[in-house]
Design a protein around this motif. Sequence first.
Motif, short mmCIF file in Angstrom:
data_model
loop_
_atom_site.label_atom_id
_atom_site.label_comp_id
_atom_site.label_asym_id
_atom_site.label_seq_id
_atom_site.Cartn_x
_atom_site.Cartn_y
_atom_site.Cartn_z
N ALA A 98 0.89 -1.94 -0.22
CA ALA A 98 0.17 0.16 0.10
C ALA A 98 1.17 0.74 0.52
O ALA A 98 0.67 2.05 -0.83
N ALA A 99 2.07 0.85 0.86
CA ALA A 99 2.76 2.14 0.87
C ALA A 99 4.27 2.15 1.47
O ALA A 99 4.29 1.40 2.33
N ILE A 100 5.17 3.20 1.03
CA ILE A 100 6.49 2.99 1.54
C ILE A 100 6.86 4.43 2.64
O ILE A 100 6.70 4.88 1.85
N ALA A 101 7.19 3.75 3.50
CA ALA A 101 7.83 4.92 4.37
C ALA A 101 8.68 5.22 4.69
O ALA A 101 9.68 4.08 4.71
N LEU A 102 9.82 6.47 3.85
CA LEU A 102 10.96 7.10 4.93
C LEU A 102 11.32 8.01 5.50
O LEU A 102 11.39 9.51 4.79
N LEU A 103 10.57 8.02 6.70
CA LEU A 103 10.87 8.75 7.51
C LEU A 103 11.84 8.62 8.21
O LEU A 103 12.42 7.89 9.19
N ASP A 104 12.74 10.12 8.38
CA ASP A 104 13.84 10.71 9.02
C ASP A 104 15.25 10.06 8.49
O ASP A 104 15.48 9.30 9.57
N VAL A 105 14.94 9.17 7.79
CA VAL A 105 16.07 8.81 7.03
C VAL A 105 17.07 10.04 6.17
O VAL A 105 18.50 8.79 6.11
N ILE A 106 15.84 10.32 5.11
CA ILE A 106 17.34 10.26 4.77
C ILE A 106 18.35 11.13 4.46
O ILE A 106 19.75 10.67 4.33
N GLU A 124 7.83 1.27 -9.51
CA GLU A 124 7.00 1.46 -10.02
C GLU A 124 6.92 -0.50 -10.58
O GLU A 124 5.51 -0.90 -10.93
N ARG A 125 8.36 -1.56 -9.88
CA ARG A 125 8.15 -2.61 -9.72
C ARG A 125 6.69 -3.01 -9.43
O ARG A 125 5.65 -4.02 -8.72
N LEU A 126 6.22 -2.25 -7.98
CA LEU A 126 4.69 -2.69 -7.24
C LEU A 126 4.29 -1.99 -7.42
O LEU A 126 3.13 -2.15 -6.67
N GLY A 127 3.49 -1.30 -8.62
CA GLY A 127 2.71 -0.33 -9.32
C GLY A 127 2.05 0.68 -8.64
O GLY A 127 0.99 0.84 -8.45
N GLY A 128 2.60 1.46 -7.69
CA GLY A 128 3.02 3.03 -7.39
C GLY A 128 2.57 2.78 -6.28
O GLY A 128 1.44 3.87 -6.16
N PRO A 129 2.73 1.83 -5.24
CA PRO A 129 1.93 2.45 -4.13
C PRO A 129 2.76 4.08 -3.20
O PRO A 129 3.70 4.61 -3.68
N THR A 130 1.77 4.26 -2.71
CA THR A 130 2.10 5.60 -1.79
C THR A 130 3.58 5.40 -1.45
O THR A 130 4.00 4.87 -0.40
N LEU A 131 4.06 7.44 -1.75
CA LEU A 131 5.98 6.87 -1.31
C LEU A 131 4.91 8.15 0.20
O LEU A 131 4.59 9.56 -0.60
N VAL A 132 5.52 7.91 1.20
CA VAL A 132 5.82 9.14 2.54
C VAL A 132 8.02 9.31 2.63
O VAL A 132 7.65 8.37 3.39
N VAL A 133 8.15 10.51 2.78
CA VAL A 133 8.90 10.51 3.07
C VAL A 133 9.86 11.97 4.23
O VAL A 133 8.16 13.22 3.91
N SER A 134 9.98 11.59 5.01
CA SER A 134 10.18 12.94 5.95
C SER A 134 11.13 13.34 6.43
O SER A 134 11.95 12.08 5.86
#
Length: 145
Positions: A98-106, A124-134
């Motif tokens: 459903a989603a990929i989270a990348l929170l306080d990682v960058i 792209e491979r996963l069909g465009g899940p929501t991406l949340v980045v902080s």
Amino acid sequence: MSRYAFDFSWDSTYGIAAKLLDETSRPGLVLDLGCGEATFAQPLTELGREYLGVEIDEGSVARCSESGLDVHLVDLANRDIDVVHDRLIELIAGRPVAAIALLDVIEHLVDPATVFAGLARLVERLGGPTLVVSIPNVTHIDIAT
């Protein structure tokens, strides 16, 4: 105790991200990249999402696993993005993401462009899940303290 252990709050960046995912993503698995102590796991499961975390810190992975959380050792900074990509696909094991989270990682990455190139391929491979980045606000009082 890990430096990545903290209490979840609905008023925090993590709480806002959970609300955003609840409002915008389809049901399914949330892949939490750089999950630390998996603080994001409980609120997501309460919202009806399945949780999968990956983390570079072996101690955090061990503590999460001992608590019954689905958390695995993955080095997102590995310059061989095919290795990271293949490992994530293996862990996802065909589940709908459903989603990929990348929170306080960058801010911890030496080469974020390489990580994001791999992430784009994964999305792209996963069909465009929501991406949340902080990204943390370095002027916030919590960080200054």
